[in-house]
Structure formats: structure tokens, C-alpha cells
Write an enzyme that holds these catalytic residues in place. Sequence first.
Site, PDB file in Angstrom:
ATOM      1  N   ASN A   1      26.511 -19.189 -14.101  1.00 37.42           N
ATOM      2  CA  ASN A   1      26.053 -18.618 -15.374  1.00 37.42           C
ATOM      3  C   ASN A   1      26.521 -19.450 -16.566  1.00 37.42           C
ATOM      4  OD1 ASN A   1      28.643 -17.602 -14.671  1.00 37.42           O
ATOM      5  ND2 ASN A   1      28.464 -15.927 -16.125  1.00 37.42           N
TER       6      ASN A   1
ATOM      7  N   CYS B   1      21.796 -16.352 -16.392  1.00 37.69           N
ATOM      8  CA  CYS B   1      22.535 -15.970 -15.179  1.00 37.69           C
ATOM      9  C   CYS B   1      22.592 -17.141 -14.199  1.00 37.69           C
ATOM     10  CB  CYS B   1      21.835 -14.812 -14.478  1.00 37.69           C
ATOM     11  SG  CYS B   1      21.859 -13.260 -15.372  1.00 37.69           S
TER      12      CYS B   1
ATOM     13  N   GLU C   1      21.906 -17.068 -11.021  1.00 40.72           N
ATOM     14  CA  GLU C   1      20.780 -17.083 -10.085  1.00 40.72           C
ATOM     15  C   GLU C   1      19.581 -17.822 -10.660  1.00 40.72           C
ATOM     16  OE1 GLU C   1      22.626 -14.568 -11.091  1.00 40.72           O
ATOM     17  OE2 GLU C   1      22.660 -12.898  -9.694  1.00 40.72           O
TER      18      GLU C   1
ATOM     19  N   CYS D   1      20.772  -9.062 -11.721  1.00 40.65           N
ATOM     20  CA  CYS D   1      20.106  -8.276 -12.765  1.00 40.65           C
ATOM     21  C   CYS D   1      18.592  -8.225 -12.500  1.00 40.65           C
ATOM     22  CB  CYS D   1      20.392  -8.865 -14.149  1.00 40.65           C
ATOM     23  SG  CYS D   1      19.439 -10.338 -14.526  1.00 40.65           S
TER      24      CYS D   1
ATOM     25  N   CYS E   1      16.606 -11.527 -12.881  1.00 42.78           N
ATOM     26  CA  CYS E   1      16.801 -12.470 -11.765  1.00 42.78           C
ATOM     27  C   CYS E   1      16.018 -12.006 -10.534  1.00 42.78           C
ATOM     28  CB  CYS E   1      18.280 -12.614 -11.438  1.00 42.78           C
ATOM     29  SG  CYS E   1      19.183 -13.577 -12.677  1.00 42.78           S
TER      30      CYS E   1
HETATM   31  N1  THU Z   1      25.456 -12.639 -14.666  1.00 42.88           N
HETATM   32  C1  THU Z   1      24.948 -13.488 -13.736  1.00 42.88           C
HETATM   33  O1  THU Z   1      25.098 -14.716 -13.827  1.00 42.88           O
HETATM   34  N2  THU Z   1      24.290 -12.964 -12.687  1.00 42.88           N
HETATM   35  C2  THU Z   1      24.106 -11.637 -12.473  1.00 42.88           C
HETATM   36  O2  THU Z   1      23.494 -11.263 -11.495  1.00 42.88           O
HETATM   37  C3  THU Z   1      24.622 -10.656 -13.438  1.00 42.88           C
HETATM   38  C4  THU Z   1      25.307 -11.209 -14.619  1.00 42.88           C
HETATM   39  C5  THU Z   1      26.203 -13.207 -15.790  1.00 42.88           C
HETATM   40  C6  THU Z   1      25.538 -13.080 -17.136  1.00 42.88           C
HETATM   41  C7  THU Z   1      26.735 -13.165 -18.048  1.00 42.88           C
HETATM   42  O3  THU Z   1      27.040 -14.535 -18.266  1.00 42.88           O
HETATM   43  C8  THU Z   1      27.863 -12.560 -17.255  1.00 42.88           C
HETATM   44  O4  THU Z   1      27.436 -12.553 -15.897  1.00 42.88           O
HETATM   45  C9  THU Z   1      28.226 -11.146 -17.670  1.00 42.88           C
HETATM   46  O5  THU Z   1      27.119 -10.317 -17.678  1.00 42.88           O
END
Ligand code: THU
Length: 162
Positions: free
Chosen positions: A62, A73, A75, A112, A115
Site C-alpha cells: 500500500n 491499497c 492489492e 476492501c 480491490c
Molecule cells: N489497505 C490495503 O492496502 N489493502 C486492504 O485490503 C485494506 C486497506 C491499506 C489502505 C491504507 O493504506 C491502509 O491499509 C489503512 O487503511
Amino acid sequence: MALKEINIRYEEYGSTGELSAGDRELVEAAVEATRNSYSPYSGFRVGAALRLSNGKTVCGANQENIAYPSGLCAERTAMFYANATYPEASIETIAIAAVYRGSLCEMPATPCGACRQVMAEYQTKSGRDMRIILAGSGKIMIFHKVDDLLPFLFDSLKQESI
Ligand code: THU
């Protein structure tokens, strides 16, 4: 009126030792990828590792931004990179792991909605199910296709235009 019900199946494991060698390597790559997280605002370090049909492994982490919505994110960082680099390859499996305060999170981080929709897009594009491994230190969940994480996924536009 008809009351309908859907069932979702997934596998649950207690540790990476129970996984196949290939899945274990992918989880290890996802954990390793958390090191490249740029997350000064949340401190939540997420890593994603993709196994592609061409045998390559592609990772992402991320990336946050002071203008919060501008971040991305792990993913989607990994999937967009994979499709931008190897557009002919399909994503066979994606492994996701998250580290918070220096430790792998006990509960698997679940992707999320945005994603999940992007996973759905690439699964539809390839015509092959995409496996999803959510890895925590307390348990590991394996889903066999994106539909199990995103029932009723949006593909109406495709249905209408074909
Ligand atoms: N985040 C991800 O990279 N993947 C997920 O599936 C959920 C959230 C990141 C976004 C943000 O940088 C941090 O986690 C907190 O939400």
C-alpha cells in the site's frame, strides 16, 4: 416473494505449515512485500503477492498520500502493475498479508470493496478463477474465486453489451 440464500465456501488453516509449498512461498512474498509499504498515516503495512499464469510472482504494497484518497491499497498496486507489465498473463492466486506495529496481524486482512471489484475485473478478463489467500498469524483463509468475496459482483455492462 422467494427467499433466496447463497453459500460461501473457503478453506481455513492454522498456520503456513499446512499450506502447499507454492502457497506458502506466495504468503511469504506477501509478508516480505509489507516492507515496501509506504504508510506513514495509518501505520498499517499491507503486502500483496500474485502468482501469474506465466510463472512470475509480482508484489505490491500500500502507498499512502497526504491527500488520503490519492493513495492505493497493496492489492490494486500489485494487480495494476501485473496487468500493465504482463497483460497476457492471468492472476492465478493473490496472497495478502498485513503488518501492524511490527507484527503480522493475527486476523487476516480482508480486501476492501474496490480491490474486490478490481480482482473481479481481472478474473472476468482471464476467464479463469482467481484464488485468494488471506494470511494472518492466527489463521489463513483461502477463497477459490472472487465471487466468494464479492457475491453479485458488477458485470451488468458486460452482460448487456455482449
Ligand atoms: N489497505 C490495503 O492496502 N489493502 C486492504 O485490503 C485494506 C486497506 C491499506 C489502505 C491504507 O493504506 C491502509 O491499509 C489503512 O487503511
